[in-house]
Scaffold this motif. Structure first.
Motif, PDB file in Angstrom:
ATOM      1  N   ASN A 248       0.834  -1.211   0.000  1.00  0.00           N
ATOM      2  CA  ASN A 248       0.000   0.000   0.000  1.00  0.00           C
ATOM      3  C   ASN A 248       0.864   1.255   0.000  1.00  0.00           C
ATOM      4  O   ASN A 248       0.560   2.252  -0.696  1.00  0.00           O
ATOM      5  N   ASP A 250       3.843   1.474  -1.219  1.00  0.00           N
ATOM      6  CA  ASP A 250       4.435   1.597  -2.553  1.00  0.00           C
ATOM      7  C   ASP A 250       3.436   2.204  -3.534  1.00  0.00           C
ATOM      8  O   ASP A 250       3.797   3.060  -4.372  1.00  0.00           O
ATOM      9  N   ARG A 251       2.196   1.770  -3.440  1.00  0.00           N
ATOM     10  CA  ARG A 251       1.182   2.303  -4.354  1.00  0.00           C
ATOM     11  C   ARG A 251       0.959   3.800  -4.098  1.00  0.00           C
ATOM     12  O   ARG A 251       0.848   4.613  -5.044  1.00  0.00           O
ATOM     13  N   ARG A 252       0.921   4.167  -2.830  1.00  0.00           N
ATOM     14  CA  ARG A 252       0.730   5.581  -2.513  1.00  0.00           C
ATOM     15  C   ARG A 252       1.912   6.421  -3.017  1.00  0.00           C
ATOM     16  O   ARG A 252       1.761   7.542  -3.522  1.00  0.00           O
ATOM     17  N   LEU A 254       3.892   5.770  -5.547  1.00  0.00           N
ATOM     18  CA  LEU A 254       3.812   5.885  -6.998  1.00  0.00           C
ATOM     19  C   LEU A 254       2.778   6.927  -7.408  1.00  0.00           C
ATOM     20  O   LEU A 254       2.982   7.720  -8.338  1.00  0.00           O
ATOM     21  N   MET A 255       1.660   6.890  -6.680  1.00  0.00           N
ATOM     22  CA  MET A 255       0.605   7.861  -7.003  1.00  0.00           C
ATOM     23  C   MET A 255       1.078   9.276  -6.707  1.00  0.00           C
ATOM     24  O   MET A 255       0.817  10.218  -7.475  1.00  0.00           O
ATOM     25  N   ASP A 256       1.785   9.441  -5.567  1.00  0.00           N
ATOM     26  CA  ASP A 256       2.298  10.769  -5.229  1.00  0.00           C
ATOM     27  C   ASP A 256       3.287  11.252  -6.285  1.00  0.00           C
ATOM     28  O   ASP A 256       3.294  12.444  -6.680  1.00  0.00           O
ATOM     29  N   ARG A 257       4.154  10.405  -6.747  1.00  0.00           N
ATOM     30  CA  ARG A 257       5.139  10.767  -7.764  1.00  0.00           C
ATOM     31  C   ARG A 257       4.449  11.155  -9.074  1.00  0.00           C
ATOM     32  O   ARG A 257       4.870  12.099  -9.776  1.00  0.00           O
ATOM     33  N   ALA A 258       3.431  10.391  -9.364  1.00  0.00           N
ATOM     34  CA  ALA A 258       2.720  10.675 -10.617  1.00  0.00           C
ATOM     35  C   ALA A 258       2.068  12.052 -10.565  1.00  0.00           C
ATOM     36  O   ALA A 258       2.044  12.801 -11.562  1.00  0.00           O
ATOM     37  N   ARG A 259       1.577  12.451  -9.395  1.00  0.00           N
ATOM     38  CA  ARG A 259       0.944  13.749  -9.279  1.00  0.00           C
ATOM     39  C   ARG A 259       1.961  14.893  -9.304  1.00  0.00           C
ATOM     40  O   ARG A 259       1.674  16.015  -9.707  1.00  0.00           O
ATOM     41  N   SER A 260       3.160  14.614  -8.876  1.00  0.00           N
ATOM     42  CA  SER A 260       4.176  15.678  -8.809  1.00  0.00           C
ATOM     43  C   SER A 260       4.877  15.926 -10.136  1.00  0.00           C
ATOM     44  O   SER A 260       5.573  16.932 -10.309  1.00  0.00           O
TER      45      SER A 260
END
Length: 273
Positions: A248, A250-252, A254-260
Protein backbone atom coordinates in the motif's frame (compact mmCIF):
# COMPACT_ATOMS: atom_id res chain seq x y z
CA UNK A 1 -21.76 -132.52 73.08
CA UNK A 2 -18.12 -131.44 72.64
CA UNK A 3 -18.86 -130.25 69.09
CA UNK A 4 -21.80 -128.17 70.33
CA UNK A 5 -19.68 -126.59 73.08
CA UNK A 6 -16.95 -125.72 70.59
CA UNK A 7 -19.50 -124.12 68.27
CA UNK A 8 -20.86 -122.05 71.13
CA UNK A 9 -17.33 -120.95 71.99
CA UNK A 10 -16.68 -119.81 68.39
CA UNK A 11 -19.96 -117.90 68.32
CA UNK A 12 -19.05 -116.25 71.59
CA UNK A 13 -15.56 -115.29 70.35
CA UNK A 14 -17.02 -113.99 67.08
CA UNK A 15 -19.51 -111.89 68.95
CA UNK A 16 -16.77 -110.52 71.21
CA UNK A 17 -14.59 -109.72 68.18
CA UNK A 18 -17.50 -107.94 66.51
CA UNK A 19 -18.14 -105.96 69.65
CA UNK A 20 -14.46 -105.05 69.93
CA UNK A 21 -14.37 -103.99 66.26
CA UNK A 22 -17.46 -101.84 66.74
CA UNK A 23 -15.90 -100.25 69.83
CA UNK A 24 -12.63 -99.64 67.97
CA UNK A 25 -14.56 -97.99 65.12
CA UNK A 26 -16.44 -95.86 67.65
CA UNK A 27 -13.16 -94.73 69.19
CA UNK A 28 -11.76 -93.94 65.74
CA UNK A 29 -14.83 -91.86 64.87
CA UNK A 30 -14.43 -90.03 68.19
CA UNK A 31 -10.76 -89.37 67.26
CA UNK A 32 -9.55 -91.25 70.32
CA UNK A 33 -6.72 -92.53 68.18
CA UNK A 34 -4.55 -94.01 70.92
CA UNK A 35 -7.21 -96.37 72.23
CA UNK A 36 -8.53 -97.11 68.74
CA UNK A 37 -5.08 -98.09 67.48
CA UNK A 38 -4.48 -100.35 70.44
CA UNK A 39 -7.74 -102.22 69.81
CA UNK A 40 -7.23 -102.40 66.02
CA UNK A 41 -3.67 -103.65 66.54
CA UNK A 42 -4.88 -106.46 68.79
CA UNK A 43 -7.70 -107.44 66.42
CA UNK A 44 -5.49 -107.16 63.33
CA UNK A 45 -2.85 -109.33 64.94
CA UNK A 46 -5.57 -111.91 65.56
CA UNK A 47 -6.28 -111.93 61.82
CA UNK A 48 -9.37 -109.69 61.59
CA UNK A 49 -9.30 -108.29 58.00
CA UNK A 50 -11.51 -105.30 58.82
CA UNK A 51 -9.22 -104.33 61.68
CA UNK A 52 -6.22 -104.81 59.39
CA UNK A 53 -7.81 -102.44 56.87
CA UNK A 54 -8.53 -99.82 59.54
CA UNK A 55 -5.03 -100.14 60.98
CA UNK A 56 -3.56 -99.63 57.51
CA UNK A 57 -5.73 -96.55 57.08
CA UNK A 58 -4.57 -95.13 60.41
CA UNK A 59 -0.97 -95.50 59.29
CA UNK A 60 -1.94 -93.86 55.95
CA UNK A 61 -3.65 -90.89 57.58
CA UNK A 62 -1.24 -90.57 60.49
CA UNK A 63 -3.97 -91.09 63.08
CA UNK A 64 -2.42 -92.01 66.40
CA UNK A 65 0.93 -92.45 64.70
CA UNK A 66 3.10 -90.81 62.09
CA UNK A 67 2.21 -91.29 58.44
CA UNK A 68 3.79 -94.60 57.41
CA UNK A 69 2.86 -95.83 53.94
CA UNK A 70 5.04 -98.92 54.25
CA UNK A 71 3.17 -100.01 57.36
CA UNK A 72 -0.11 -99.16 55.68
CA UNK A 73 0.78 -101.35 52.71
CA UNK A 74 1.67 -104.30 54.95
CA UNK A 75 -1.71 -104.19 56.70
CA UNK A 76 -3.59 -103.64 53.44
CA UNK A 77 -1.86 -106.68 51.95
CA UNK A 78 -2.84 -108.84 54.94
CA UNK A 79 -6.44 -107.65 54.72
CA UNK A 80 -6.58 -108.05 50.94
CA UNK A 81 -5.22 -111.58 51.24
CA UNK A 82 -8.28 -112.36 53.36
CA UNK A 83 -10.52 -111.03 50.58
CA UNK A 84 -11.24 -107.52 51.86
CA UNK A 85 -12.22 -105.44 48.82
CA UNK A 86 -11.56 -102.12 50.58
CA UNK A 87 -7.99 -103.19 51.22
CA UNK A 88 -7.56 -104.14 47.57
CA UNK A 89 -8.76 -100.65 46.56
CA UNK A 90 -6.31 -99.08 49.00
CA UNK A 91 -3.45 -101.13 47.54
CA UNK A 92 -4.47 -99.91 44.08
CA UNK A 93 -4.19 -96.32 45.33
CA UNK A 94 -0.70 -97.02 46.67
CA UNK A 95 0.27 -98.49 43.32
CA UNK A 96 -0.99 -95.34 41.58
CA UNK A 97 1.12 -93.27 43.96
CA UNK A 98 4.19 -95.21 42.91
CA UNK A 99 3.43 -94.79 39.21
CA UNK A 100 2.30 -91.16 39.42
CA UNK A 101 4.38 -89.81 42.28
CA UNK A 102 5.61 -86.95 40.08
CA UNK A 103 2.09 -85.51 40.10
CA UNK A 104 2.14 -85.32 43.89
CA UNK A 105 5.51 -83.56 43.79
CA UNK A 106 4.17 -81.18 41.15
CA UNK A 107 1.16 -80.09 43.21
CA UNK A 108 3.01 -79.92 46.51
CA UNK A 109 6.15 -78.14 45.24
CA UNK A 110 6.28 -77.25 41.54
CA UNK A 111 2.92 -75.84 40.47
CA UNK A 112 3.43 -72.22 39.37
CA UNK A 113 0.05 -71.14 37.98
CA UNK A 114 1.28 -71.10 34.37
CA UNK A 115 -2.00 -72.72 33.28
CA UNK A 116 -3.88 -69.66 34.53
CA UNK A 117 -1.58 -67.31 32.60
CA UNK A 118 -1.54 -69.15 29.27
CA UNK A 119 -3.42 -68.87 25.99
CA UNK A 120 -5.96 -66.07 25.88
CA UNK A 121 -5.09 -65.17 29.49
CA UNK A 122 -1.44 -64.48 28.69
CA UNK A 123 -1.43 -60.67 28.94
CA UNK A 124 2.03 -59.16 28.34
CA UNK A 125 2.27 -55.52 29.34
CA UNK A 126 1.71 -53.13 26.42
CA UNK A 127 4.51 -50.89 25.23
CA UNK A 128 3.62 -47.33 26.22
CA UNK A 129 5.89 -44.63 24.74
CA UNK A 130 7.06 -41.68 26.75
CA UNK A 131 4.82 -39.51 24.57
CA UNK A 132 2.95 -39.71 21.26
CA UNK A 133 3.50 -37.06 18.60
CA UNK A 134 0.77 -37.86 16.09
CA UNK A 135 -2.91 -38.81 16.21
CA UNK A 136 -1.99 -42.18 14.72
CA UNK A 137 0.47 -42.84 17.54
CA UNK A 138 -2.08 -41.75 20.16
CA UNK A 139 -4.72 -44.07 18.68
CA UNK A 140 -2.33 -47.03 18.54
CA UNK A 141 -1.27 -46.54 22.17
CA UNK A 142 -4.86 -46.29 23.41
CA UNK A 143 -5.80 -49.45 21.50
CA UNK A 144 -2.84 -51.34 23.01
CA UNK A 145 -3.82 -50.29 26.53
CA UNK A 146 -7.51 -51.17 25.98
CA UNK A 147 -6.57 -54.57 24.54
CA UNK A 148 -4.37 -55.33 27.56
CA UNK A 149 -7.09 -54.28 30.00
CA UNK A 150 -9.60 -56.56 28.27
CA UNK A 151 -7.14 -59.48 28.49
CA UNK A 152 -6.40 -58.71 32.14
CA UNK A 153 -10.10 -58.59 33.01
CA UNK A 154 -10.56 -62.01 31.38
CA UNK A 155 -7.66 -63.39 33.37
CA UNK A 156 -9.05 -62.05 36.65
CA UNK A 157 -12.52 -63.45 35.94
CA UNK A 158 -11.08 -66.90 35.21
CA UNK A 159 -8.71 -66.64 38.18
CA UNK A 160 -11.49 -65.74 40.61
CA UNK A 161 -13.69 -68.56 39.28
CA UNK A 162 -10.86 -71.06 39.72
CA UNK A 163 -10.05 -69.90 43.24
CA UNK A 164 -13.68 -69.85 44.38
CA UNK A 165 -14.34 -73.35 43.00
CA UNK A 166 -11.61 -74.85 45.20
CA UNK A 167 -11.21 -77.70 42.70
CA UNK A 168 -7.98 -76.82 40.95
CA UNK A 169 -6.00 -79.83 42.21
CA UNK A 170 -7.39 -82.91 40.41
CA UNK A 171 -9.54 -85.03 42.74
CA UNK A 172 -7.75 -88.19 41.60
CA UNK A 173 -4.40 -86.73 42.67
CA UNK A 174 -5.81 -85.62 46.01
CA UNK A 175 -7.06 -89.17 46.50
CA UNK A 176 -3.50 -90.45 46.24
CA UNK A 177 -2.13 -88.06 48.83
CA UNK A 178 -1.66 -88.42 52.55
CA UNK A 179 -3.28 -85.72 54.71
CA UNK A 180 0.02 -83.90 55.16
CA UNK A 181 0.54 -83.93 51.39
CA UNK A 182 -2.97 -82.61 50.84
CA UNK A 183 -2.22 -79.75 53.23
CA UNK A 184 1.12 -79.01 51.58
CA UNK A 185 -0.46 -79.05 48.14
CA UNK A 186 -3.29 -76.74 49.14
CA UNK A 187 -0.94 -74.39 50.97
CA UNK A 188 1.38 -74.34 47.95
CA UNK A 189 -1.47 -73.63 45.52
CA UNK A 190 -2.82 -70.89 47.77
CA UNK A 191 0.63 -69.30 47.86
CA UNK A 192 0.76 -69.40 44.05
CA UNK A 193 -2.73 -67.85 43.90
CA UNK A 194 -1.61 -65.06 46.23
CA UNK A 195 1.46 -64.40 44.08
CA UNK A 196 -0.60 -64.33 40.86
CA UNK A 197 -3.07 -61.91 42.40
CA UNK A 198 -0.32 -59.66 43.74
CA UNK A 199 1.40 -59.63 40.34
CA UNK A 200 -1.90 -58.84 38.59
CA UNK A 201 -2.52 -55.90 40.92
CA UNK A 202 1.06 -54.71 40.41
CA UNK A 203 0.60 -54.88 36.62
CA UNK A 204 -2.61 -52.83 36.82
CA UNK A 205 -0.87 -50.20 38.93
CA UNK A 206 2.13 -50.16 36.60
CA UNK A 207 0.00 -49.61 33.50
CA UNK A 208 -2.09 -46.97 35.26
CA UNK A 209 1.07 -45.11 36.25
CA UNK A 210 2.63 -45.38 32.79
CA UNK A 211 -0.62 -44.31 31.14
CA UNK A 212 -0.86 -41.26 33.37
CA UNK A 213 2.72 -40.25 32.57
CA UNK A 214 2.06 -40.84 28.87
CA UNK A 215 -1.07 -38.67 29.03
CA UNK A 216 0.79 -35.85 30.75
CA UNK A 217 3.73 -35.98 28.35
CA UNK A 218 1.50 -36.25 25.29
CA UNK A 219 -0.70 -33.37 26.44
CA UNK A 220 2.38 -31.25 27.12
CA UNK A 221 3.75 -32.12 23.69
CA UNK A 222 0.42 -31.28 22.09
CA UNK A 223 0.25 -27.93 23.89
CA UNK A 224 3.82 -27.17 22.85
CA UNK A 225 3.04 -28.04 19.25
CA UNK A 226 -0.18 -26.03 19.31
CA UNK A 227 1.71 -23.09 20.76
CA UNK A 228 4.36 -23.43 18.05
CA UNK A 229 1.70 -23.54 15.36
CA UNK A 230 -0.13 -20.57 16.89
CA UNK A 231 3.12 -18.59 17.08
CA UNK A 232 3.88 -19.49 13.48
CA UNK A 233 0.38 -18.46 12.43
CA UNK A 234 0.75 -15.16 14.27
CA UNK A 235 4.11 -14.58 12.60
CA UNK A 236 2.71 -15.41 9.18
CA UNK A 237 -0.22 -13.06 9.83
CA UNK A 238 2.13 -10.31 10.95
CA UNK A 239 4.28 -10.80 7.88
CA UNK A 240 1.24 -10.74 5.62
CA UNK A 241 -0.02 -7.51 7.20
CA UNK A 242 3.44 -6.01 6.89
CA UNK A 243 3.59 -7.06 3.24
CA UNK A 244 0.20 -5.53 2.58
CA UNK A 245 1.26 -2.33 4.34
CA UNK A 246 4.38 -2.10 2.22
CA UNK A 247 2.46 -2.73 -0.95
CA UNK A 248 0.00 0.00 0.00
CA UNK A 249 2.85 2.35 0.80
CA UNK A 250 4.43 1.60 -2.55
CA UNK A 251 1.18 2.30 -4.35
CA UNK A 252 0.73 5.58 -2.51
CA UNK A 253 4.31 6.55 -3.32
CA UNK A 254 3.81 5.88 -7.00
CA UNK A 255 0.60 7.86 -7.00
CA UNK A 256 2.30 10.77 -5.23
CA UNK A 257 5.14 10.77 -7.76
CA UNK A 258 2.72 10.67 -10.62
CA UNK A 259 0.94 13.75 -9.28
CA UNK A 260 4.18 15.68 -8.81
CA UNK A 261 5.42 15.32 -12.42
CA UNK A 262 4.50 18.53 -14.43
CA UNK A 263 2.22 18.11 -17.36
CA UNK A 264 3.90 18.35 -20.77
CA UNK A 265 3.28 21.56 -22.81
CA UNK A 266 0.47 21.41 -25.25
CA UNK A 267 1.41 20.45 -28.74
CA UNK A 268 0.83 23.35 -31.20
CA UNK A 269 0.21 22.27 -34.76
CA UNK A 270 2.43 23.94 -37.37
CA UNK A 271 0.91 26.85 -39.35
CA UNK A 272 0.96 27.13 -43.10
CA UNK A 273 2.93 30.06 -44.66
Amino acid sequence: MRRILLSLMFVSCGALAADDLAEANRLLAAKDYGKAMAMFTRLAGAGNPDAQLRLGEMHWFGEGTGEDLDAARRWFEKSAAAGNLGAKDSLAVLDRRKARGAEIVYWTQQYDGADLRSGKFDCPLPAIPAASKTNEEIKATKEAIDSWRSCQQGFMANFNATVSSGKHIPAEVLGMMTPSEVKRARDHVQAVYASLKANAIADVNTIASRQLEWHKATDALAKEENQRLATRADEEKRMYIEQQRRQNDDRRLLMDRARSVPAPPPVVPPTRR
